[in-house]
Design a protein around this motif. Structure first.
Motif, PDB file in Angstrom:
ATOM      1  N   PHE A  21      29.546  51.706  66.067  1.00 35.76           N
ATOM      2  CA  PHE A  21      29.539  53.073  65.558  1.00 35.76           C
ATOM      3  C   PHE A  21      29.979  54.071  66.627  1.00 35.76           C
ATOM      4  CE2 PHE A  21      27.493  57.136  64.574  1.00 35.76           C
ATOM      5  CZ  PHE A  21      28.006  57.364  63.309  1.00 35.76           C
ATOM      6  N   TYR A  22      29.309  54.072  67.768  1.00 38.51           N
ATOM      7  CA  TYR A  22      29.576  55.078  68.799  1.00 38.51           C
ATOM      8  C   TYR A  22      30.890  54.835  69.548  1.00 38.51           C
ATOM      9  CZ  TYR A  22      24.977  57.215  68.257  1.00 38.51           C
ATOM     10  OH  TYR A  22      23.880  57.873  67.760  1.00 38.51           O
ATOM     11  N   LEU A  23      31.131  53.599  69.965  1.00 39.54           N
ATOM     12  CA  LEU A  23      32.315  53.319  70.783  1.00 39.54           C
ATOM     13  C   LEU A  23      33.564  53.119  69.925  1.00 39.54           C
ATOM     14  CD1 LEU A  23      30.819  50.989  73.546  1.00 39.54           C
ATOM     15  CD2 LEU A  23      30.796  53.485  73.394  1.00 39.54           C
ATOM     16  N   LEU A  26      33.303  56.359  66.663  1.00 41.64           N
ATOM     17  CA  LEU A  26      33.444  57.743  67.135  1.00 41.64           C
ATOM     18  C   LEU A  26      34.432  57.859  68.288  1.00 41.64           C
ATOM     19  CD1 LEU A  26      29.758  59.085  67.026  1.00 41.64           C
ATOM     20  CD2 LEU A  26      31.542  59.248  65.267  1.00 41.64           C
ATOM     21  N   GLY A  27      34.784  56.741  68.892  1.00 36.43           N
ATOM     22  CA  GLY A  27      35.763  56.760  69.974  1.00 36.43           C
ATOM     23  C   GLY A  27      35.203  57.145  71.329  1.00 36.43           C
ATOM     24  N   TRP A  28      33.875  57.059  71.500  1.00 43.44           N
ATOM     25  CA  TRP A  28      33.271  57.361  72.790  1.00 43.44           C
ATOM     26  C   TRP A  28      33.436  56.163  73.710  1.00 43.44           C
ATOM     27  CZ3 TRP A  28      28.034  60.297  71.728  1.00 43.44           C
ATOM     28  CH2 TRP A  28      28.314  61.439  70.983  1.00 43.44           C
ATOM     29  N   SER A  29      33.201  56.367  75.006  1.00 45.19           N
ATOM     30  CA  SER A  29      33.298  55.256  75.943  1.00 45.19           C
ATOM     31  C   SER A  29      32.000  55.120  76.722  1.00 45.19           C
ATOM     32  CB  SER A  29      34.490  55.433  76.886  1.00 45.19           C
ATOM     33  OG  SER A  29      34.436  56.678  77.521  1.00 45.19           O
ATOM     34  N   ALA A  30      31.702  53.889  77.076  1.00 44.89           N
ATOM     35  CA  ALA A  30      30.451  53.584  77.777  1.00 44.89           C
ATOM     36  C   ALA A  30      30.619  53.743  79.279  1.00 44.89           C
ATOM     37  CB  ALA A  30      30.006  52.163  77.455  1.00 44.89           C
ATOM     38  N   GLU A  31      29.608  54.283  79.913  1.00 43.42           N
ATOM     39  CA  GLU A  31      29.508  54.295  81.376  1.00 43.42           C
ATOM     40  C   GLU A  31      28.944  52.955  81.834  1.00 43.42           C
ATOM     41  OE1 GLU A  31      29.659  57.089  83.940  1.00 43.42           O
ATOM     42  OE2 GLU A  31      31.065  57.791  82.430  1.00 43.42           O
ATOM     43  N   ALA A  92      32.682  60.762  61.481  1.00 44.24           N
ATOM     44  CA  ALA A  92      31.438  59.994  61.335  1.00 44.24           C
ATOM     45  C   ALA A  92      31.459  59.171  60.050  1.00 44.24           C
ATOM     46  CB  ALA A  92      30.237  60.928  61.355  1.00 44.24           C
ATOM     47  N   ARG A  93      31.959  59.764  58.971  1.00 38.97           N
ATOM     48  CA  ARG A  93      32.062  59.043  57.701  1.00 38.97           C
ATOM     49  C   ARG A  93      32.975  57.821  57.874  1.00 38.97           C
ATOM     50  NH1 ARG A  93      32.957  63.081  54.967  1.00 38.97           N
ATOM     51  NH2 ARG A  93      30.982  63.316  53.908  1.00 38.97           N
ATOM     52  N   GLU A  94      34.118  58.019  58.497  1.00 39.50           N
ATOM     53  CA  GLU A  94      35.067  56.923  58.723  1.00 39.50           C
ATOM     54  C   GLU A  94      34.503  55.871  59.675  1.00 39.50           C
ATOM     55  OE1 GLU A  94      38.617  58.902  60.018  1.00 39.50           O
ATOM     56  OE2 GLU A  94      39.010  59.737  58.032  1.00 39.50           O
ATOM     57  N   PRO A 118      23.599  54.325  62.897  1.00 31.65           N
ATOM     58  CA  PRO A 118      23.073  53.147  62.198  1.00 31.65           C
ATOM     59  C   PRO A 118      21.549  53.046  62.149  1.00 31.65           C
ATOM     60  CG  PRO A 118      24.953  52.512  63.526  1.00 31.65           C
ATOM     61  CD  PRO A 118      24.623  53.949  63.884  1.00 31.65           C
ATOM     62  N   ASP A 119      20.843  53.718  63.060  1.00 33.36           N
ATOM     63  CA  ASP A 119      19.380  53.690  63.043  1.00 33.36           C
ATOM     64  C   ASP A 119      18.767  54.890  62.346  1.00 33.36           C
ATOM     65  OD1 ASP A 119      18.173  51.329  64.748  1.00 33.36           O
ATOM     66  OD2 ASP A 119      20.065  51.939  65.665  1.00 33.36           O
ATOM     67  N   GLY A 120      19.602  55.750  61.783  1.00 35.92           N
ATOM     68  CA  GLY A 120      19.089  56.910  61.060  1.00 35.92           C
ATOM     69  C   GLY A 120      18.896  58.148  61.910  1.00 35.92           C
TER      70      GLY A 120
END
Length: 141
Positions: A21-23, A26-31, A92-94, A118-120
């Motif tokens: 979901f996040y990476l 949404l296209g975010w990247s992890a540190e 977010a919907r996509e 995903p966890d609400g």
């Protein structure tokens, strides 16, 4: 103690779903990404969003209270225009958000909508034309 927040940690049931979901979504990247344990995402100059596998969280922090309803917290992402609110909600919907509300004009003069991860956990996407709303936007120059 200085007045600041360094980490926001969310206990998540399925770390792989949160990663997707996040990476990916949404296209975010992890540190930092430790499979099966934690994902840390820089969310500001001095702020990390930590997605921690619920079992790991409970082992260190203590039992998680579970129940029906929405977790009693929102995370906010402010943007510079109502059009940006709509665009982020569509992203977010996509990305597969299980719950995206339509944005609406609010009595206080802003325009906001919400999506769930995903966890609400609810994210408020907000255009706040007031001084405090504008103060949290990244420099536009």
């Amino acid at each position: 103690m200085q007045q600041r927040i360094s980490f926001i940690t969310l206990a998540v049931r399925d770390l792989d779903a949160s990663r997707a979901f996040y990476l990916d979504g949404l296209g975010w990247s992890a540190e930092l990404d430790v499979p099966g344990e934690v994902i840390m995402i820089r969310a500001g100059q001095h702020l990390i969003l930590s997605l921690w596998r619920a079992e790991e969280f409970e082992a260190e922090v203590g039992p998680i209270v579970r129940g029906v309803g929405v977790p009693p917290i929102t995370l906010a992402h402010n943007v510079a225009s109502p059009d940006e609110v709509d665009a982020v909600l569509e992203t977010a919907r996509e990305a597969g958000s299980p719950d995206v509300s339509a944005a609406a004009s609010r009595a206080w003069g802003g325009y906001t909508g919400y999506f769930a991860d995903p966890d609400g956990f609810r994210w408020e996407i907000a255009y706040n034309p007031g001084e405090i709303g504008l103060s949290v936007l990244p420099d536009q120059g």
